[in-house]
Design a protein around this motif. Structure first.
Motif, PDB file in Angstrom:
ATOM      1  N   ILE A 147       0.549  -0.815   0.072  1.00 19.02           N
ATOM      2  CA  ILE A 147       0.365  -0.013  -0.035  1.00 19.02           C
ATOM      3  C   ILE A 147       0.530   1.113  -0.173  1.00 19.02           C
ATOM      4  CG2 ILE A 147      -0.317  -0.333   2.395  1.00 19.02           C
ATOM      5  CD1 ILE A 147      -3.283   0.871   2.306  1.00 19.02           C
ATOM      6  N   ARG A 148       0.693   2.375  -0.717  1.00 18.54           N
ATOM      7  CA  ARG A 148       1.077   3.055  -0.621  1.00 18.54           C
ATOM      8  C   ARG A 148      -0.119   4.352  -0.377  1.00 18.54           C
ATOM      9  NH1 ARG A 148       3.723   3.212  -6.755  1.00 18.54           N
ATOM     10  NH2 ARG A 148       1.141   3.347  -7.749  1.00 18.54           N
ATOM     11  N   SER A 149       0.719   5.785   0.170  1.00 24.02           N
ATOM     12  CA  SER A 149      -0.431   7.087   0.083  1.00 24.02           C
ATOM     13  C   SER A 149       0.580   8.079  -0.202  1.00 24.02           C
ATOM     14  CB  SER A 149      -0.027   7.034   1.364  1.00 24.02           C
ATOM     15  OG  SER A 149      -1.306   8.071   1.663  1.00 24.02           O
ATOM     16  N   GLU A 150       0.064   9.127  -0.716  1.00 26.46           N
ATOM     17  CA  GLU A 150       0.249  10.870  -1.074  1.00 26.46           C
ATOM     18  C   GLU A 150       1.497  11.114  -0.382  1.00 26.46           C
ATOM     19  OE1 GLU A 150      -2.950  12.503  -2.567  1.00 26.46           O
ATOM     20  OE2 GLU A 150      -2.793  11.958  -4.891  1.00 26.46           O
ATOM     21  N   GLU A 151       0.729  11.034   1.032  1.00 23.09           N
ATOM     22  CA  GLU A 151       2.025  11.453   2.404  1.00 23.09           C
ATOM     23  C   GLU A 151       1.429  11.032   3.919  1.00 23.09           C
ATOM     24  OE1 GLU A 151      -2.227  14.262   3.658  1.00 23.09           O
ATOM     25  OE2 GLU A 151      -0.953  15.234   2.486  1.00 23.09           O
TER      26      GLU A 151
END
Length: 577
Positions: A147-151
């Motif tokens: 999982i990855r996120s913008e912040e």
């Protein structure tokens, strides 16, 4: 002053000169009234289907009418104990979907509709056909899913609003990095199992609930009608990239396609026309880079559908095709690029690509009139490439009346669409209704979707009955079940809502809608002339459509036998002493 009449005052009617229902002139009035009702019903789109019901089907329809009436008096009252009563929520048949869902799934009507052969699903969006619990289990079990996120997702606001997605990565994750921490580096991939176990609000179980809240419209969001359509559409559109990123990795995607086909077949759906915006990138097994186009995605879809059809469990499944879609808010350059890809993929997968459409919120997207130059360019380039890609346009998914969005209906018809997605505002246009009937254009109606996206308050205020009463051909569709709250990829919720909500429909009306779905399914490529002739011929035709209609009718009759045997009164039983 005359005394107030009472129920026990047998002489009151005679004293006041009030006629009796049995008086000849009252009976004559009532007979004329009934004749007028019957005359109007001759215009209904399901009239021919009703007139041709077999005796067994007619008995099944009568039984379902009786069950519906009984459940209205029992299940849909405040006296029936459940959580709604304690919440001081009024209980009534046809109440808002998110409030009614648990209760409807406990009803006899649910058992019946669940078993019904529903024909074909003609309007659904691929990314929103995911069994979310299953997909997350697959992600947890698949090596490299992250999982990855913008912040950093370290605040309540970030958990609610910040964009995130799933991805695949061979790179070993840093042990000191958490996506839930302020130290998180934007877009750094975190293994999904690690992220779930370290979720600060309940570990893995809380993580799953958070994913569900971010990838579907919650009951609270559904009920907040005062916020208007634009707000719920913002949430709606934010769900697609999340769900797409979860399934667009080959090991999960192949299993997803097979599972979707199996779930549809289990729900009495034998064929599906899917839509995808081809926006979320696809990745093949173990590859660090995303595919440059959607060749592999379509190739894997076609393979898995064919494998399912060839299997023992999928032998009754007729198949599925893809309607290529472009996001209607795109500028001219991006629309043309998407159209080029559509033509290229049609050449590569002639049996899979069935048509073309534009998707996204109509109210904030470009109207079809504005897109006319690109659409005529598309037609010209299709002809030059030697392919025929018909239109299946979304249109009229709006509350407007006479604005440019509402007028998408005019353009859809003039541009030769074979079906219309939603057509919610069509009932306001008497001339267009006549044209739709004359041109044999089917409306792909999605009642639950229209309610959850705040076009109507509940099934009771949906305009579909107005179209059926005017003779417009319609099928029922589920649109985006993962996001809208149905929870499964089948169509039982939409069929149940229609049956419960509209007195004039009944089981016979549902049967007609299901038959329509088979009659208007895009089983094969057809010229405009062939399509119209095939739709008109129905079971009297010679092609695959006629064969599928005969198969559906056979399943419908068997279903009606089951209804009578399971829920009818056994007249041979001896009365108890």
């Amino acid at each position: 002053m005359a005394p107030e009449p009472t129920a026990n005052d047998d002489d009151w009617e005679q004293t006041e000169g009030v006629p009796s229902l049995s008086d000849p002139f009252i009976q004559k009035y009532l007979a004329g009234r009934d004749a007028l009702v019957a005359e109007e019903k001759k215009q209904r789109s399901d009239r021919v289907f009703r007139e041709n019901l077999s005796p067994m089907a007619a008995e099944a329809c009568a039984i379902v009418d009786q069950i519906r009436f009984e459940e209205q008096q029992t299940l849909w009252t405040k006296e029936y104990e459940d959580s709604l009563v304690s919440q001081h929520v009024d209980v009534f048949p046809g109440m808002m979907f998110s409030l009614a869902k648990d209760r409807m799934e406990r009803s006899k009507l649910w058992q019946i509709v669940r078993r019904m052969p529903k024909g074909a699903l003609l309007h659904c969006h691929l990314e929103a056909m995911v069994d979310l619990d299953w997909a997350l289990d697959e992600a947890f079990a698949t090596e490299g899913v992250c999982i990855r996120s913008e912040e950093a997702l370290s605040s309540p606001t970030a958990l609610l609003k910040t964009r995130f997605s799933f991805t695949y990565s061979k790179v070993k994750a840093r042990d000191d990095l958490s996506i839930w921490s302020d130290e998180y580096v934007a877009d750094a991939p975190i293994p999904i199992n690690s992220a779930a176990e370290n979720f600060p609000h309940g570990g893995r179980k809380g993580f799953i609930e958070w994913i569900r809240s971010r990838s579907s419209i919650t009951a609270e969001e559904h009920l907040a009608h005062h916020e208007g359509p634009n707000e719920v559409w913002r949430k709606f559109m934010s769900c697609f990239p999340i769900l797409g990123s979860l399934i667009y990795y080959e090991p999960i995607y192949r299993k997803f396609v097979r599972k979707m086909c199996r779930q549809l077949l289990d729900d009495g759906v034998y064929y599906v026309d899917m839509r995808s915006a081809f926006y979320t990138p696809y990745r093949c097994l173990g590859q660090e880079e995303f595919d440059k186009d959607y060749f592999n995605m379509l190739d894997h879809m076609e393979e898995e559908i064919e494998k399912f059809k060839a299997s023992e469990e999928g032998k009754d499944f007729w198949g599925g095709r893809m309607i290529w879609t472009t996001i209607r808010a795109f500028d001219k350059l991006n629309v043309i690029d998407s159209m080029k890809q559509c033509i290229e993929m049609k050449l590569e997968f002639p049996n899979l690509i069935a048509g073309y459409d534009l998707v996204g919120q109509e109210d904030l997207g470009r109207p079809l009139a504005d897109l006319a130059p690109e659409l005529f360019w598309f037609r010209k380039n299709c002809a030059e490439a030697g392919v025929d890609i018909p239109f299946f346009f979304h249109a009229g998914e709006t509350l407007g009346d006479g604005d440019s969005v509402d007028e998408n209906l005019f353009d859809a018809i003039l541009l030769g669409t074979r079906r219309i997605g939603h057509g919610f505002s069509l009932y306001k246009h008497p001339l267009l209704i006549d044209m739709v009937k004359e041109k044999k254009i089917l409306i792909e109606s999605c009642p639950v979707s229209n309610e959850v996206l705040r076009l109507c308050g509940s099934i009771m205020s949906h305009p579909l009955p107005a179209l059926l009463a005017r003779g417009v051909p319609v099928s029922l569709c589920n649109d985006d079940p993962t996001i809208l709250g149905q929870g499964v990829s089948g169509m039982t919720h939409d069929f149940w809502q229609a049956l419960q909500g509209w007195e004039n429909l009944g089981l016979a009306g549902l049967g007609s809608l299901a038959e329509n779905s088979v009659r208007w399914a895009s089983f094969d490529d057809y010229s405009t002339k062939e399509w119209l002739q095939d739709v008109r011929d129905g079971t009297m035709g010679k092609g695959v459509r006629a064969q599928r209609l005969k198969e559906w009718i056979s399943r419908w009759e068997k279903f009606c036998v089951w209804v009578v045997e399971e829920f009818g009164v056994d007249e041979n039983l001896e009365p108890e002493e």
